[in-house]
Write a protein that holds these residues in place. Structure first.
Motif, PDB file in Angstrom:
ATOM      1  N   ALA A 168       0.844  -1.189   0.000  1.00 29.02           N
ATOM      2  CA  ALA A 168       0.000   0.000   0.000  1.00 29.02           C
ATOM      3  C   ALA A 168       0.882   1.242   0.000  1.00 29.02           C
ATOM      4  O   ALA A 168       1.914   1.278   0.679  1.00 29.02           O
ATOM      5  N   VAL A 169       0.484   2.245  -0.784  1.00 26.82           N
ATOM      6  CA  VAL A 169       1.178   3.527  -0.794  1.00 26.82           C
ATOM      7  C   VAL A 169       0.151   4.647  -0.809  1.00 26.82           C
ATOM      8  O   VAL A 169      -0.972   4.484  -1.294  1.00 26.82           O
ATOM      9  N   CYS A 170       0.553   5.770  -0.248  1.00 26.01           N
ATOM     10  CA  CYS A 170      -0.254   6.984  -0.264  1.00 26.01           C
ATOM     11  C   CYS A 170       0.402   7.916  -1.276  1.00 26.01           C
ATOM     12  O   CYS A 170       1.628   8.036  -1.315  1.00 26.01           O
ATOM     13  N   VAL A 171      -0.407   8.568  -2.095  1.00 25.89           N
ATOM     14  CA  VAL A 171       0.098   9.439  -3.150  1.00 25.89           C
ATOM     15  C   VAL A 171      -0.550  10.810  -3.005  1.00 25.89           C
ATOM     16  O   VAL A 171      -1.767  10.907  -2.845  1.00 25.89           O
ATOM     17  N   VAL A 172       0.267  11.863  -3.050  1.00 26.75           N
ATOM     18  CA  VAL A 172      -0.235  13.231  -2.936  1.00 26.75           C
ATOM     19  C   VAL A 172       0.195  13.981  -4.188  1.00 26.75           C
ATOM     20  O   VAL A 172       1.385  14.047  -4.497  1.00 26.75           O
ATOM     21  N   LEU A 173      -0.801  14.525  -4.929  1.00 28.68           N
ATOM     22  CA  LEU A 173      -0.505  15.252  -6.146  1.00 28.68           C
ATOM     23  C   LEU A 173      -1.529  16.343  -6.400  1.00 28.68           C
ATOM     24  O   LEU A 173      -2.622  16.293  -5.835  1.00 28.68           O
ATOM     25  N   PRO A 174      -1.180  17.332  -7.218  1.00 30.61           N
ATOM     26  CA  PRO A 174      -2.126  18.417  -7.503  1.00 30.61           C
ATOM     27  C   PRO A 174      -3.426  17.880  -8.104  1.00 30.61           C
ATOM     28  O   PRO A 174      -3.423  16.927  -8.880  1.00 30.61           O
ATOM     29  N   SER A 175      -4.534  18.543  -7.765  1.00 32.73           N
ATOM     30  CA  SER A 175      -5.850  18.067  -8.191  1.00 32.73           C
ATOM     31  C   SER A 175      -6.059  18.147  -9.696  1.00 32.73           C
ATOM     32  O   SER A 175      -6.934  17.469 -10.224  1.00 32.73           O
TER      33      SER A 175
END
Length: 162
Positions: free
Chosen positions: A63-70
Motif C-alpha cells: 500500500a502507498v499513499c500518493v499526494v498530487l495536484p488536483s
C-alpha cells in the motif's frame, strides 16, 4: 463540523504551522477527473495546482499513499518505477477507507490509521503553500509543501501528468 481531526492532531504534534479552510463539500463532484479537488479549489478561489489530492494505491502488494495536484493524473508506471515496484494500481474505495480511517472525499495523508509510505508529486514543491484534506469532507488545511513532505517522511518524484 469539528476542526480537530487525526490529521490536525498529527500536525500539531509535529509542531507544523497550518491554517484550516472549511468549504462546501460537493459529494456529486466528478471524482474521476479530479472533480472533488477541482471543486474545492474553485470554492476557495485558488489555483488547482495548489489543491492537492490524496490517493491510495497498491504498488505490487504494498500500500502507498500518493499526494498530487488536483489538476494532474497519477501515472501508475511512474509511481511503480519511483517505488522500485513492477506495477501500480488504485486501491478500491472500501479498502482505502478501512486503511486510512477516513471517508473518500476526506482522506488525508496525515493521521492515517494504518500509515503507508507516501509519495509526493515533485511539482507541488514549487508552490509557496498547498491545500490538503484535513481528514474530513469540507475541511482543508493549508501549509508549506516542504512541511508536508517532512512530516509524512514522503519520497518526492515525478509521478503524474497534466
Amino acid at each position: 463540523m469539528s476542526k480537530a481531526t487525526r490529521a490536525t492532531r498529527a500536525l500539531d504534534a509535529a509542531g507544523v504551522a497550518y491554517r484550516l479552510h472549511p468549504y462546501d463539500y460537493d459529494a456529486d463532484a466528478q471524482a474521476a477527473a479530479g472533480g472533488k479537488g477541482l471543486q474545492a479549489a474553485a470554492a476557495l478561489g485558488i489555483a488547482p495546482a495548489r489543491m492537492l489530492k490524496t490517493l491510495m494505491a497498491w504498488v505490487d502488494a504494498r500500500a502507498v499513499c500518493v499526494v498530487l495536484p488536483s489538476d494532474r493524473q497519477l501515472q501508475p508506471k511512474a509511481l511503480a518505477a519511483a517505488t522500485g515496484g513492477k506495477a501500480a494500481r488504485m486501491m478500491e474505495v472500501a479498502e482505502a477507507e478501512r486503511r486510512t480511517g477516513y471517508k473518500v472525499g476526506g482522506i488525508s495523508p496525515f493521521g492515517q490509521q494504518r500509515p503507508a509510505p507516501t509519495w509526493f508529486e515533485q511539482d507541488a514543491l514549487a508552490q509557496e503553500s498547498v491545500f490538503i484534506n484535513a481528514g474530513q469532507r469540507g475541511l482543508l488545511l493549508e501549509l508549506a509543501p516542504a512541511d508536508a513532505v517532512r512530516v509524512l517522511q514522503a519520497q518526492v518524484a515525478a509521478i503524474s501528468r497534466p
